[in-house]
Design an enzyme around this catalytic site. Structure first.
Site, PDB file in Angstrom:
ATOM      1  N   HIS A 326       1.654   9.647   5.326  1.00  0.00           N
ATOM      2  CA  HIS A 326       2.510  10.341   4.373  1.00  0.00           C
ATOM      3  C   HIS A 326       3.481  11.212   5.145  1.00  0.00           C
ATOM      4  CE1 HIS A 326       3.736  12.732   0.901  1.00  0.00           C
ATOM      5  NE2 HIS A 326       3.214  11.771   0.170  1.00  0.00           N
ATOM      6  N   ASP A 383      -1.894   6.202  -3.057  1.00  0.00           N
ATOM      7  CA  ASP A 383      -1.881   4.784  -3.403  1.00  0.00           C
ATOM      8  C   ASP A 383      -3.120   4.029  -2.922  1.00  0.00           C
ATOM      9  OD1 ASP A 383       0.611   4.733  -4.739  1.00  0.00           O
ATOM     10  OD2 ASP A 383       1.612   4.938  -2.813  1.00  0.00           O
TER      11      ASP A 383
HETATM   12  N1  CMC Z   1       0.030   2.055   9.152  1.00  0.00           N
HETATM   13  C1  CMC Z   1       0.260   2.023  10.482  1.00  0.00           C
HETATM   14  N2  CMC Z   1       0.996   2.931  11.138  1.00  0.00           N
HETATM   15  C2  CMC Z   1       1.543   3.922  10.428  1.00  0.00           C
HETATM   16  C3  CMC Z   1       1.369   4.024   9.034  1.00  0.00           C
HETATM   17  C4  CMC Z   1       0.573   3.042   8.404  1.00  0.00           C
HETATM   18  N3  CMC Z   1       0.367   3.095   7.075  1.00  0.00           N
HETATM   19  N4  CMC Z   1       2.030   5.092   8.582  1.00  0.00           N
HETATM   20  C5  CMC Z   1       2.620   5.643   9.642  1.00  0.00           C
HETATM   21  N5  CMC Z   1       2.321   4.953  10.768  1.00  0.00           N
HETATM   22  C6  CMC Z   1       2.709   5.273  12.142  1.00  0.00           C
HETATM   23  C7  CMC Z   1       4.186   4.926  12.397  1.00  0.00           C
HETATM   24  O1  CMC Z   1       4.318   3.596  12.852  1.00  0.00           O
HETATM   25  C8  CMC Z   1       4.545   5.957  13.454  1.00  0.00           C
HETATM   26  O2  CMC Z   1       3.980   5.530  14.670  1.00  0.00           O
HETATM   27  P1  CMC Z   1       4.720   5.911  16.075  1.00  0.00           P
HETATM   28  O3  CMC Z   1       4.711   7.393  16.149  1.00  0.00           O
HETATM   29  O4  CMC Z   1       3.902   5.233  17.114  1.00  0.00           O
HETATM   30  O5  CMC Z   1       6.108   5.330  15.964  1.00  0.00           O
HETATM   31  C9  CMC Z   1       3.764   7.180  13.005  1.00  0.00           C
HETATM   32  O6  CMC Z   1       2.617   6.688  12.296  1.00  0.00           O
HETATM   33  C10 CMC Z   1       4.545   8.125  12.128  1.00  0.00           C
HETATM   34  O7  CMC Z   1       4.957   7.414  10.968  1.00  0.00           O
HETATM   35  P2  CMC Z   1       6.398   7.416  10.344  1.00  0.00           P
HETATM   36  O8  CMC Z   1       6.720   6.044   9.842  1.00  0.00           O
HETATM   37  O9  CMC Z   1       7.374   8.049  11.289  1.00  0.00           O
HETATM   38  O10 CMC Z   1       6.161   8.383   9.117  1.00  0.00           O
HETATM   39  P3  CMC Z   1       7.102   8.609   7.900  1.00  0.00           P
HETATM   40  O11 CMC Z   1       6.890   9.992   7.469  1.00  0.00           O
HETATM   41  O12 CMC Z   1       8.494   8.187   8.195  1.00  0.00           O
HETATM   42  O13 CMC Z   1       6.557   7.571   6.808  1.00  0.00           O
HETATM   43  C11 CMC Z   1       5.213   6.587   5.151  1.00  0.00           C
HETATM   44  C12 CMC Z   1       5.646   7.898   5.832  1.00  0.00           C
HETATM   45  C13 CMC Z   1       4.417   6.927   3.921  1.00  0.00           C
HETATM   46  C14 CMC Z   1       6.458   5.809   4.727  1.00  0.00           C
HETATM   47  C15 CMC Z   1       4.368   5.776   6.163  1.00  0.00           C
HETATM   48  O14 CMC Z   1       3.205   6.486   6.506  1.00  0.00           O
HETATM   49  C16 CMC Z   1       4.004   4.407   5.607  1.00  0.00           C
HETATM   50  O15 CMC Z   1       4.809   3.488   5.701  1.00  0.00           O
HETATM   51  N6  CMC Z   1       2.772   4.260   4.968  1.00  0.00           N
HETATM   52  C17 CMC Z   1       2.416   3.033   4.339  1.00  0.00           C
HETATM   53  C18 CMC Z   1       3.126   2.933   2.977  1.00  0.00           C
HETATM   54  C19 CMC Z   1       2.491   3.839   1.962  1.00  0.00           C
HETATM   55  O16 CMC Z   1       1.278   3.918   1.826  1.00  0.00           O
HETATM   56  N7  CMC Z   1       3.354   4.531   1.193  1.00  0.00           N
HETATM   57  C20 CMC Z   1       2.921   5.439   0.124  1.00  0.00           C
HETATM   58  C21 CMC Z   1       3.233   6.855   0.445  1.00  0.00           C
HETATM   59  S1  CMC Z   1       2.420   8.058  -0.618  1.00  0.00           S
HETATM   60  C22 CMC Z   1       2.972   7.802  -2.230  1.00  0.00           C
HETATM   61  C23 CMC Z   1       4.427   7.671  -2.424  1.00  0.00           C
HETATM   62  O17 CMC Z   1       5.251   8.385  -1.857  1.00  0.00           O
HETATM   63  O18 CMC Z   1       4.803   6.789  -3.187  1.00  0.00           O
END
Ligand code: CMC
Length: 448
Positions: A326, A383
């Site tokens: 998140h 989720d």
């Molecule tokens: N699986 C694998 N790796 C992950 C995940 C995941 N679900 N989430 C984050 N990471 C990794 C990401 O690859 C990055 O790694 P590195 O530092 O090596 O590059 C690190 O963790 C930081 O992640 P980020 O993508 O920079 O984080 P963000 O704040 O931009 O994204 C997020 C947040 C929710 C989009 C992301 O965690 C994600 O894609 N999660 C899966 C989708 C999901 O469950 N979304 C629902 C969010 S909660 C409800 C809502 O908002 O609708």
């Protein structure tokens, strides 16, 4: 100014200047610029750069708005480090048991206080009186291809409410706003259920004014003309809880979309339609569908939980562990905690079980002890367990994100209203850092 837009030092002079507005100082190109520092209710600091461009021609650079507070708000408080979520100051855990009605929470979010009995009764009556769709709108469902994605239908129908309720577009006074908001909240439930019925080729049932909000939605979804759907108390409660837990989450992607569209003084229907489109994305509300696909695939033997964790960690693989991670929570999402426990409760009450819950638990267990997830502070988000609960209610996966939208609607409306009521609010218009060619001549097509 440096062309690469490098900031100099930014230091907090909070302690140095007693009893004055705290300031941060930006050193850039030999200049020293003082910027006011705002303090949130929890003591969190924000450097106010709102006048930076007008006064100094300098912008800040924050492409995904990770370090940008876009508004001041009194609606929802999230402390991502400690896993705290509060609506108008009330911790989300207090809505678990005893459970208020979703429409009570909608009122709380929109109007800022818990409703009195009389206010709640009036709100409920208004919602009931608006639950029908205009026949013209209802007929449009039949013209849609049967396999239409329900989120596409929801966004389209929200927009179309403007065609049938044009009177409520100006929203210049409180009463017009309430009329528009209640129509939207009430009709959203009917639209959502009709989107499902269209996908199933089922006839469109009319709402039942005797039923509460969630029960009426379940009736609209599942009753058939010759058989009224019997709504179990545990099912209605579970639906109510899911909606409450999704009701607002401060400046997430869809909410900031609603605010941005609303900042142009677009009407409530159009603004919320845009919110639906943003929510559809798999990184946002669409993640609940991806979670279910992932759990199903593991259960069907397509991959093991270990394969799933491995794929999520592989940087060459676009696969993610959906329902994990998140932008704000660097701790367990409090909504996920409540939903996980609620799933156990609901299955116990129904005297049923779901093997996908075991799969989800196994995945969580593996991820929580894996250094990849620990180091990046990736925990289950809302989720991860919501789909399991929705499955128990009988909601099919293609409707999961629609349910999220139904829940989030009062939050979008509250945020739209808060912004609309702010006399200082101007149109949202971010700037960019242009890095393209500065000047080029047009070449006629025959000369290229
Ligand atoms: N699986 C694998 N790796 C992950 C995940 C995941 N679900 N989430 C984050 N990471 C990794 C990401 O690859 C990055 O790694 P590195 O530092 O090596 O590059 C690190 O963790 C930081 O992640 P980020 O993508 O920079 O984080 P963000 O704040 O931009 O994204 C997020 C947040 C929710 C989009 C992301 O965690 C994600 O894609 N999660 C899966 C989708 C999901 O469950 N979304 C629902 C969010 S909660 C409800 C809502 O908002 O609708």
């Amino acid at each position: 100014m440096h062309e690469t837009f490098l900031f100099g030092r930014m230091e907090n002079m909070n302690d140095a200047i007693n009893n004055e507005v705290p300031k941060a100082v930006l050193h850039i190109d030999g200049k020293q610029i003082e910027l006011p520092v705002l303090t949130a209710a929890d003591g969190h600091k924000a450097v106010d750069v709102s006048k930076l461009y007008d006064k100094y021609g300098i912008t800040t650079f924050d492409p995904s708005l990770n370090s940008t507070s876009v508004c001041q708000s009194t609606i929802t408080y999230v402390d991502g480090n400690n896993g705290i979520l509060r609506y108008r100051g009330i911790p989300i855990e207090q809505f678990d048991r005893p459970q208020p009605n979703f429409i009570e929470i909608a009122w709380l979010l929109i109007f800022g206080v818990l409703p009195t009995r009389a206010e709640l009764r009036e709100f409920r009556d208004r919602l009931t009186s608006h639950e029908l769709l205009h026949e013209g709108l209802r007929e449009q469902f039949s013209d849609l291809p049967p396999k239409s994605p329900p989120m596409a239908i929801l966004a389209a129908m929200f927009s179309q409410l403007a065609c049938y309720h044009e009177k409520f577009l100006p929203l210049d006074d409180e009463e017009l706003f309430i009329e528009a908001a209640t129509r939207l909240i009430s009709k959203a439930r009917t639209i959502a259920a009709y989107a499902y019925r269209r996908s199933k080729g089922l006839p469109f049932t009319y709402p039942d004014p005797a039923l509460r909000y969630c029960a009426n939605f379940l009736h609209l979804m599942f009753s058939i003309p010759y058989q009224q759907y019997i709504i179990g108390e545990e099912v209605e409660d579970a639906m109510n809880l899911v909606l409450i837990l999704h009701a607002d989450h401060e400046q997430n992607c869809s909410t900031s979309t609603v605010r941005t569209v609303g900042s142009a003084r677009a009407n409530l229907f159009a603004s919320c339609a845009a919110g639906v489109s943003a929510l559809w994305g798999p990184l946002h509300g669409g993640a609940n569908v991806e979670v279910m696909k992932m759990l199903e695939s593991i259960y069907q033997g397509g991959m093991t939980p270990e394969d799933c964790i491995k794929a999520a960690k592989d940087k060459d693989n676009p696969f993610k562990l959906f329902g994990f991670g998140h932008r704000v929570y660097k701790n367990y999402d409090p909504r996920a905690k409540i939903l996980r426990n609620a799933a156990d409760r609901v299955f116990a009450r129904m005297k049923e079980s779901d093997p996908l819950l075991d799969v989800a638990r196994k995945l969580e267990e593996l991820a929580r002890k894996d250094s990849y997830f620990i180091d990046r502070q990736l925990y289950p988000n809302v989720d991860f367990y919501s789909g399991i609960l929705l499955r128990a209610i009988g909601i099919p996966p293609n409707m999961f994100t629609v349910i999220f939208a139904l829940g989030r609607l009062p939050g979008w409306i509250a945020q739209w209203k808060e912004q609309h009521d702010n006399p200082l609010q101007k149109i949202n218009r971010p700037r960019q850092l242009y890095v393209g060619e500065m000047h080029k001549n047009y070449v006629p097509i025959d000369e290229r």
